[in-house]
Design a protein around this motif. Structure first.
Motif, PDB file in Angstrom:
ATOM      1  N   LEU A 246       8.458  10.520  -5.421  1.00 25.67           N
ATOM      2  CA  LEU A 246       9.647  10.554  -6.267  1.00 25.67           C
ATOM      3  C   LEU A 246       9.386  11.227  -7.605  1.00 25.67           C
ATOM      4  O   LEU A 246      10.236  11.950  -8.130  1.00 25.67           O
ATOM      5  CB  LEU A 246      10.157   9.125  -6.494  1.00 25.67           C
ATOM      6  N   ILE A 247       8.204  11.009  -8.168  1.00 31.52           N
ATOM      7  CA  ILE A 247       7.904  11.517  -9.515  1.00 31.52           C
ATOM      8  C   ILE A 247       7.704  13.034  -9.502  1.00 31.52           C
ATOM      9  O   ILE A 247       8.192  13.753 -10.384  1.00 31.52           O
ATOM     10  CB  ILE A 247       6.670  10.795 -10.085  1.00 31.52           C
ATOM     11  N   ILE A 248       6.962  13.557  -8.489  1.00 28.83           N
ATOM     12  CA  ILE A 248       6.652  15.002  -8.467  1.00 28.83           C
ATOM     13  C   ILE A 248       7.917  15.853  -8.448  1.00 28.83           C
ATOM     14  O   ILE A 248       8.056  16.793  -9.245  1.00 28.83           O
ATOM     15  CB  ILE A 248       5.735  15.318  -7.271  1.00 28.83           C
ATOM     16  N   PRO A 249       8.902  15.619  -7.555  1.00 31.23           N
ATOM     17  CA  PRO A 249      10.127  16.430  -7.596  1.00 31.23           C
ATOM     18  C   PRO A 249      10.883  16.308  -8.912  1.00 31.23           C
ATOM     19  O   PRO A 249      11.459  17.280  -9.409  1.00 31.23           O
ATOM     20  CB  PRO A 249      10.956  15.874  -6.431  1.00 31.23           C
ATOM     21  N   CYS A 250      10.860  15.108  -9.480  1.00 32.02           N
ATOM     22  CA  CYS A 250      11.556  14.918 -10.762  1.00 32.02           C
ATOM     23  C   CYS A 250      10.925  15.759 -11.860  1.00 32.02           C
ATOM     24  O   CYS A 250      11.618  16.394 -12.674  1.00 32.02           O
ATOM     25  CB  CYS A 250      11.546  13.444 -11.148  1.00 32.02           C
ATOM     26  N   VAL A 251       9.580  15.769 -11.912  1.00 35.59           N
ATOM     27  CA  VAL A 251       8.879  16.555 -12.937  1.00 35.59           C
ATOM     28  C   VAL A 251       9.144  18.033 -12.739  1.00 35.59           C
ATOM     29  O   VAL A 251       9.383  18.791 -13.699  1.00 35.59           O
ATOM     30  CB  VAL A 251       7.371  16.248 -12.888  1.00 35.59           C
TER      31      VAL A 251
ATOM     32  N   SER B 253       0.820  -1.212   0.000  1.00 40.82           N
ATOM     33  CA  SER B 253       0.000   0.000   0.000  1.00 40.82           C
ATOM     34  C   SER B 253       0.852   1.260   0.000  1.00 40.82           C
ATOM     35  O   SER B 253       0.401   2.334  -0.441  1.00 40.82           O
ATOM     36  CB  SER B 253      -0.931   0.003   1.214  1.00 40.82           C
ATOM     37  N   ALA B 254       2.089   1.188   0.503  1.00 43.89           N
ATOM     38  CA  ALA B 254       2.949   2.377   0.572  1.00 43.89           C
ATOM     39  C   ALA B 254       3.691   2.637  -0.729  1.00 43.89           C
ATOM     40  O   ALA B 254       4.177   3.754  -0.948  1.00 43.89           O
ATOM     41  CB  ALA B 254       3.957   2.216   1.713  1.00 43.89           C
ATOM     42  N   ILE B 255       3.788   1.620  -1.586  1.00 42.51           N
ATOM     43  CA  ILE B 255       4.552   1.790  -2.829  1.00 42.51           C
ATOM     44  C   ILE B 255       4.003   2.912  -3.706  1.00 42.51           C
ATOM     45  O   ILE B 255       4.770   3.755  -4.198  1.00 42.51           O
ATOM     46  CB  ILE B 255       4.615   0.449  -3.595  1.00 42.51           C
ATOM     47  N   PRO B 256       2.675   3.028  -3.969  1.00 39.75           N
ATOM     48  CA  PRO B 256       2.183   4.136  -4.807  1.00 39.75           C
ATOM     49  C   PRO B 256       2.524   5.501  -4.233  1.00 39.75           C
ATOM     50  O   PRO B 256       2.884   6.425  -4.987  1.00 39.75           O
ATOM     51  CB  PRO B 256       0.660   3.897  -4.841  1.00 39.75           C
ATOM     52  N   SER B 257       2.429   5.694  -2.921  1.00 36.46           N
ATOM     53  CA  SER B 257       2.753   6.986  -2.310  1.00 36.46           C
ATOM     54  C   SER B 257       4.225   7.326  -2.492  1.00 36.46           C
ATOM     55  O   SER B 257       4.582   8.477  -2.791  1.00 36.46           O
ATOM     56  CB  SER B 257       2.401   6.967  -0.825  1.00 36.46           C
TER      57      SER B 257
END
Length: 239
Positions: A194-199, A185-189
């Motif tokens: 990780l994705i938001i800062p990269c974008v 359950s924690a993997i999607p969060s």
């Protein structure tokens, strides 16, 4: 009355025929009968007629596993493999005719065996049966060994098979299932974090590159600036 005697004679005749058919295969001594007649020499003919590199499917129990039950556990698999092999030849083929002789022998041997006990024994040893493809020579050596063993092997159903090879499941610690669910359950969060800062970093980098690029003579900004300068020059001339 005459018809009754005729029927009785027919029944007796059929019984005699059956006795004659199987007299060379079975005995009443409690030991499997001897099928080793002159027809066993036909095995050599089959070896010569079928190329040695011809792969023959076989299902079998090895001697070290079957023990005293080895013969009985291999009776039906050998008979079944011979039936499959016979189908590869035409109805008029001598190979098919010779193979049918041994099928009949094995069927005669199985008549002397309690079918329910045989099925039960095969089920107990089920996990130990092996499958493979043997060369002609090895296959018919196995068939001959089964036929020869039938002359002296008594009925043996009370055999204890070795344990089946079962891959043990990995040990589970208390709470392992709950921990796995929490991690899943924690993997999607975590991925979102990780994705938001990269974008955002990528967007800033593109903006910085865009600002640092020189203004092209064909860009809209350059054209607007040139137009403004030309108008300013005209105004000065008029004044």
């Amino acid at each position: 009355m005459f018809m009754f005697h005729m029927k009785e004679a027919k029944v007796g005749g059929c019984a005699c025929v059956l006795v004659l058919l199987f007299s060379g295969l079975v005995t009443c001594s409690g030991v499997l009968g001897s099928p080793l007649t002159d027809d066993v020499a036909t095995l050599k003919t089959l070896r010569e007629n079928i190329p040695d590199d011809y792969e023959i499917p076989v299902h079998y129990i090895s001697k070290d596993v079957g023990g005293a039950c080895w013969l009985l556990l291999n009776l039906y698999p050998v008979e079944s493999s011979l039936k499959t092999l016979a189908l590869r030849f035409g109805n008029l083929s001598s190979n098919r005719e010779n193979i049918t002789i041994f099928i009949t022998m094995l069927q005669g041997l199985r008549i002397t065996v309690d079918s329910e006990e045989l099925d039960a024994a095969m089920q107990v040893f089920k996990c130990h049966y092996q499958s493979g493809k043997w060369s002609t020579r090895r296959y018919f050596d196995h068939v001959e060994e089964v036929l020869k063993a039938s002359t002296s092997t008594p009925h043996q159903f009370h055999c204890t098979p070795p344990p089946c090879d079962v891959t043990p499941a990995p040990p589970r610690t208390p709470g392992q299932g709950k921990q796995k669910r929490l991690i899943d359950s924690a993997i999607p969060s975590l991925l979102a974090l990780l994705i938001i800062p990269c974008v955002a970093t990528l967007a800033l980098a593109l903006q910085a590159v865009k600002i640092s690029l020189p203004v092209s003579s064909t860009s809209p900004q350059f054209l607007n600036l040139a137009d403004a300068l030309s108008k300013n020059k005209l105004c000065r001339k008029e004044t």
